[in-house]
Scaffold this motif. Structure first.
Motif, PDB file in Angstrom:
ATOM      1  N   PRO A 139     -32.161  51.105 -23.004  1.00 13.66           N
ATOM      2  CA  PRO A 139     -30.734  51.418 -22.868  1.00 13.66           C
ATOM      3  C   PRO A 139     -29.898  50.321 -23.523  1.00 13.66           C
ATOM      4  N   GLN A 171     -43.421  39.312 -17.366  1.00  7.31           N
ATOM      5  CA  GLN A 171     -44.165  40.534 -17.651  1.00  7.31           C
ATOM      6  C   GLN A 171     -45.614  40.262 -18.049  1.00  7.31           C
ATOM      7  N   LEU A 175     -40.209  47.060 -15.772  1.00  6.32           N
ATOM      8  CA  LEU A 175     -38.822  46.569 -15.720  1.00  6.32           C
ATOM      9  C   LEU A 175     -38.771  45.269 -14.909  1.00  6.32           C
ATOM     10  N   LEU A 176     -39.655  44.366 -15.269  1.00  3.08           N
ATOM     11  CA  LEU A 176     -39.697  43.010 -14.713  1.00  3.08           C
ATOM     12  C   LEU A 176     -38.960  42.101 -15.684  1.00  3.08           C
ATOM     13  N   PRO A 177     -38.582  40.903 -15.247  1.00  4.68           N
ATOM     14  CA  PRO A 177     -37.994  39.969 -16.206  1.00  4.68           C
ATOM     15  C   PRO A 177     -38.962  39.730 -17.359  1.00  4.68           C
ATOM     16  N   HIS A 231     -37.362  46.583 -23.283  1.00  2.00           N
ATOM     17  CA  HIS A 231     -37.102  45.563 -24.300  1.00  2.00           C
ATOM     18  C   HIS A 231     -38.455  45.229 -24.931  1.00  2.00           C
ATOM     19  N   GLY A 267     -40.536  46.926 -10.813  1.00  2.00           N
ATOM     20  CA  GLY A 267     -39.300  46.136 -10.799  1.00  2.00           C
ATOM     21  C   GLY A 267     -38.156  47.036 -10.364  1.00  2.00           C
ATOM     22  N   GLY A 323     -34.617  45.867 -10.297  1.00  2.00           N
ATOM     23  CA  GLY A 323     -33.422  45.046 -10.501  1.00  2.00           C
ATOM     24  C   GLY A 323     -32.363  45.816 -11.261  1.00  2.00           C
TER      25      GLY A 323
END
Ligand SMILES: NC(=O)C1=CN([C@@H]2O[C@H](COP(=O)(O)OP(=O)(O)OC[C@H]3O[C@@H](n4cnc5c(N)ncnc54)[C@H](OP(=O)(O)O)[C@@H]3O)[C@@H](O)[C@H]2O)C=CC1
Ligand SMILES: CC(=O)[C@](C)(O)C(=O)O
Length: 337
Positions: free
Chosen positions: A129, A85, A79-81, A107, A24, A26
């Motif tokens: 983060p 995922q 780091l995909l939506p 997340h 990802g 984004g």
């Protein structure tokens, strides 16, 4: 007292000779990949063909299809939506994840709600983060960092935390501080914060204030300046020194109004609503609704996004930003994804 980890607690050498695949590119992906590269870490990008692939190549990264990037990686950062995922993991990550490698998240949603269940021979680490991706990059370039949270769900290598701290150092987070937590605590607090305070709460407060003034006959432009534009300036003061710093800087008239009227606007009913929002996060109601919404093709999400984009507040704001020359140089209109 909370334990904070800083630069001196993390060794970038733990990542020496390893390949990090950022899946990802984004908000978080582009920031974390560029920060890691600037920190001397070998980074490749995993994507599908499209706008992000082109951007990542323009930014000088080696880009691969997700499965190929995973095969080449010692650390895979998803780091995909959140809502895609699990599918991508099942189809393109899990079959190719090397034994002894590490799976990272920013997340905890998919691990905490059981949507992704990694094999036991990989490390599973959270480096989250506490800020938007574009700020993760901007603050790093400015020489500082956005603080982050670290959690270890699986420690197959016996070095998962050290690896996580090295990664956190690579994205600049240990410059500011990294707090140890769990996937559960990060997931539930992050969902609550974005729904009840940062995004949902503040947006509704701003809209309600704007509409109250406009419906009372005041100029929309003044309502916008009062209720949204000036908010950044006030929040900057809170960011620098808490509520006390903001109250020190505003007039005594404003400070008295804060104490005398604030609780009438955000009172017991709002606090009760916050508790209900948190309960629905904790019992999985929100997660099930969000997963189901995506399975149905996001009908409500798209409708609500369209309604919000057409709100008078947005139209007035766009016009004012075009008129404010100094701002034009700094901010581009949000990308309409
Ligand atoms: N946004 C933020 O500031 C924060 C986000 N996080 C977490 O970070 C993670 C990533 O979120 P965020 O950066 O906002 O995501 P974005 O929506 O900004 O970016 C998603 C990226 O994933 C790519 N992508 C989407 N679907 C696929 C697919 N099927 N196969 C391959 N690539 C795909 C997109 O590429 P394409 O151009 O092809 O669509 C894009 O590059 C989430 O877990 C989020 O919760 C955590 C803290 C803050
Ligand atoms: C920036 C952040 O951490 C949020 C608001 O929770 C998110 O974008 O997911």
């Amino acid at each position: 007292m909370v334990k904070m980890y800083y630069d001196q607690d993390a060794q970038l050498d733990v990542l020496k000779g390893k390949t990090v695949a950022v899946i990802g590119y984004g908000s978080q992906g582009h920031a974390q990949a560029q920060n890691l590269r600037d920190s001397g870490v070998h980074v490749i990008i995993g994507l599908r063909p499209g706008r992000s692939w082109e951007q990542a190549e323009q930014d000088g990264f080696e880009v691969f299809e997700v499965d190929e990037a995973v095969r080449r990686a010692d650390v895979v950062q998803l780091l995909l939506p959140d809502e895609v995922q699990a599918k991508v993991y099942q189809e393109q990550v899990a079959p190719h994840l090397k034994s002894g490698s590490a799976l990272f998240f920013s997340h905890g949603f998919n691990i905490h709600f059981g949507q992704i269940q990694p094999a036991s021979d990989v490390d599973v680490v959270l480096i989250a983060p506490k800020g938007p991706g574009h700020l993760v990059r901007r603050v790093y370039v400015e020489g500082f960092g956005v603080p982050a949270l670290i959690a270890v769900h699986q420690n197959a290598s016996g070095q998962a935390k050290e690896l996580g701290l090295a990664y956190a150092k690579g994205i600049g987070a240990t410059r500011a501080g990294v707090i140890e937590t769990t996937f559960k605590e990060e997931t539930e607090t992050d969902l609550f914060g974005e729904q009840a305070v940062l995004c949902g709460g503040v947006s509704e407060l701003v809209k309600a204030g704007f509409e109250t003034l406009v419906e009372a006959g005041y100029q929309p432009e003044i309502a916008y300046f009062e209720c949204l534009h000036e908010l950044k300036l006030i929040v900057d003061l809170m960011y620098e020194g808490g509520l006390a710093n903001m109250r020190y800087s505003v007039s005594d008239t404003a400070e008295y109004g804060d104490y005398s009227s604030g609780k009438r606007v955000v009172g017991e009913a709002s606090r009760q609503a916050m508790k209900e929002v948190l309960k629905e996060i904790q019992d999985g109601t929100f997660a099930r609704n969000w997963i189901d919404e995506n399975r149905q093709g996001r009908p409500n999400f798209q409708r609500l996004r369209e309604e919000e984009r057409n709100h008078q507040l947005e139209r007035v704001g766009a016009e004012l930003r075009r008129m404010m020359a100094w701002l034009d140089g700094k901010k581009k209109e949000p990308v309409q994804s």
